[in-house]
Design a protein around this motif. Sequence first.
Motif, PDB file in Angstrom:
ATOM      1  N   GLU A   1       0.845  -1.183   0.000  1.00 45.88           N
ATOM      2  CA  GLU A   1       0.000   0.000   0.000  1.00 45.88           C
ATOM      3  C   GLU A   1       0.888   1.245   0.000  1.00 45.88           C
ATOM      4  OE1 GLU A   1      -2.212  -0.402   3.565  1.00 45.88           O
ATOM      5  OE2 GLU A   1      -3.441  -2.076   2.836  1.00 45.88           O
ATOM      6  N   GLN A   2       0.563   2.188  -0.892  1.00 52.84           N
ATOM      7  CA  GLN A   2       1.317   3.438  -0.956  1.00 52.84           C
ATOM      8  C   GLN A   2       0.420   4.534  -1.518  1.00 52.84           C
ATOM      9  OE1 GLN A   2       4.552   4.041  -3.884  1.00 52.84           O
ATOM     10  NE2 GLN A   2       5.913   4.434  -2.126  1.00 52.84           N
ATOM     11  N   ASN A   3       0.357   5.624  -0.797  1.00 49.48           N
ATOM     12  CA  ASN A   3      -0.425   6.797  -1.227  1.00 49.48           C
ATOM     13  C   ASN A   3      -1.862   6.433  -1.571  1.00 49.48           C
ATOM     14  OD1 ASN A   3       1.951   8.354  -1.010  1.00 49.48           O
ATOM     15  ND2 ASN A   3       2.544   7.840  -3.119  1.00 49.48           N
TER      16      ASN A   3
ATOM     17  N   LEU B   1       4.815   1.740  -8.042  1.00 47.08           N
ATOM     18  CA  LEU B   1       5.548   2.039  -6.812  1.00 47.08           C
ATOM     19  C   LEU B   1       6.535   3.172  -7.041  1.00 47.08           C
ATOM     20  CD1 LEU B   1       5.277   0.600  -4.068  1.00 47.08           C
ATOM     21  CD2 LEU B   1       7.291  -0.740  -4.661  1.00 47.08           C
TER      22      LEU B   1
ATOM     23  N   LYS C   1       7.808   6.061   1.507  1.00 44.72           N
ATOM     24  CA  LYS C   1       7.283   5.122   2.487  1.00 44.72           C
ATOM     25  C   LYS C   1       6.127   4.322   1.917  1.00 44.72           C
ATOM     26  CE  LYS C   1       8.928   7.627   6.482  1.00 44.72           C
ATOM     27  NZ  LYS C   1      10.090   6.734   6.558  1.00 44.72           N
ATOM     28  N   ALA C   2       6.002   3.078   2.377  1.00 45.04           N
ATOM     29  CA  ALA C   2       4.919   2.192   1.957  1.00 45.04           C
ATOM     30  C   ALA C   2       4.660   1.191   3.074  1.00 45.04           C
ATOM     31  CB  ALA C   2       5.262   1.480   0.648  1.00 45.04           C
ATOM     32  N   ARG C   3       3.613   0.418   2.892  1.00 46.82           N
ATOM     33  CA  ARG C   3       3.273  -0.602   3.895  1.00 46.82           C
ATOM     34  C   ARG C   3       3.015  -1.931   3.209  1.00 46.82           C
ATOM     35  NH1 ARG C   3       0.704  -1.080   9.203  1.00 46.82           N
ATOM     36  NH2 ARG C   3       1.035   1.147   9.443  1.00 46.82           N
TER      37      ARG C   3
ATOM     38  N   ASP D   1       5.912  -1.456   7.914  1.00 43.81           N
ATOM     39  CA  ASP D   1       6.217  -0.194   7.239  1.00 43.81           C
ATOM     40  C   ASP D   1       7.613  -0.299   6.627  1.00 43.81           C
ATOM     41  OD1 ASP D   1       3.805   1.078   7.922  1.00 43.81           O
ATOM     42  OD2 ASP D   1       4.582   1.572   9.914  1.00 43.81           O
TER      43      ASP D   1
ATOM     44  N   GLU E   1      10.597   1.289   3.569  1.00 53.28           N
ATOM     45  CA  GLU E   1      11.068   2.373   2.719  1.00 53.28           C
ATOM     46  C   GLU E   1      11.318   1.804   1.330  1.00 53.28           C
ATOM     47  OE1 GLU E   1      12.002   6.424   2.252  1.00 53.28           O
ATOM     48  OE2 GLU E   1      11.345   5.409   4.087  1.00 53.28           O
TER      49      GLU E   1
END
Length: 437
Positions: A63-65, A105, A109-111, A131, A133
Amino acid sequence: MKLVVAILIVLILIGIPAGLLLLLSSHSSVTFVQQPKAIGVTTPLTVHVTNPHGARHVIAAIEQNGATQTLLETDNPANRFNFWRAHLPPQDFHFIAGKKQAPNLKEGKARLVVQVQSNDLAGSTDTISADVEVILKPASVTADGFQHYINQGGSEMVMFTPSGSWTEAGVRLGNNTFRSFPVPGNASQRFALFVFPWDLPTNAVPKVYARNAAGTESTTQFWFKIFPKKFRMRDLTIDDKFLDKVDNQIEPDGSGDLLTRFLKINGETRRENNKTLADLRLKTQENFPWTQSFLQLANSQVESEFADVRTYIYQGKKVDRQVHLGFDLAVSAHTPVVAANDGKVVWAAPLGIYGNCIVVDHGYGLQSIYGHLSELGVKEGDKVTRGQTMGKSGSTGLAAGDHLHFSMQIDGVQVNPVEWWDEHWIKDHIQNRMKAQ
């Protein structure tokens, strides 16, 4: 009324088994085999799932943004009623995280999220997340322009400049990795001491590398020339008197006949002792406390050299072969043993084949080793100066007579010490290069 009773009976007959099946259902234990902190273009990950009934559905996503991209999705046939018969071992699920699998991508930061549904009646879902990077740009590295003349079995130092996003840098050669440290007074530059192992083919190529947290790596080469060396082959005759002395001193509770016990000591115990020595590299200081060349035991006679290949002869038969990674230096019984150079004691205790042993750290992974001592005059943590008496020579451990076993290691790899006894070599290969930066 009869209809109501019949319905109740049916509900009971269905409900009790269903309730039992629900009670037998279980949650899954889900863990990352190695907790991810960063991912790059293609970062391999593994999730460990424990559930005796197995996993019906596994999905991993990033997950990102506000956007979610799937990295892994697996399904197994549902087993809602016979699951209680299953007793499955833990499972590992492997997947790749990164730009290649998730084209949208971006760096930042992302999860990571992993969901596992148990394969039983309840079908419980368990989730783990991390979490991370996202690092997509590789590190880069440039090496110095010095001419590196390297002896087989000897030492060398290379200087280099890593740039970009990096978390680890050093030298790789064969199966060995040598750490790097900041150049004093120039934090942007680094250097690494390394060893060209005595048994490595002379066509092996040392490389400088820089690696980021996502595992993306860049490498570069530097100018070097290897000087091959011929190491001695020696036969060493052993008898029952020697075996009895060694066996009962090093492993007094060992089992088997004298030769069996000796072979275990000479092989298995030797490897364990050398690993203990190698692990002392983690106790190094990030400075050179010395300025002069290293001392050889004064007036000593060389009885064995570095990388002597020894064939052990017992009752006329070859029974073992091992490599002696140091110098055996003899003067007279109980000769004072001095520190080869300034440093800090990181080991002062018995160590198997080395007997009473001292290890002195001289900074940046460079350490000297003193074995077979009859007395220990220092303790771990003591600071010592060049020429300071630390103990006396002896015949403890795997030694037939009184002498000092002296060796050196760089980042846990034992090296021929002769270069470190040479003032000119140290100036040309270490000190002058440091001053030039």
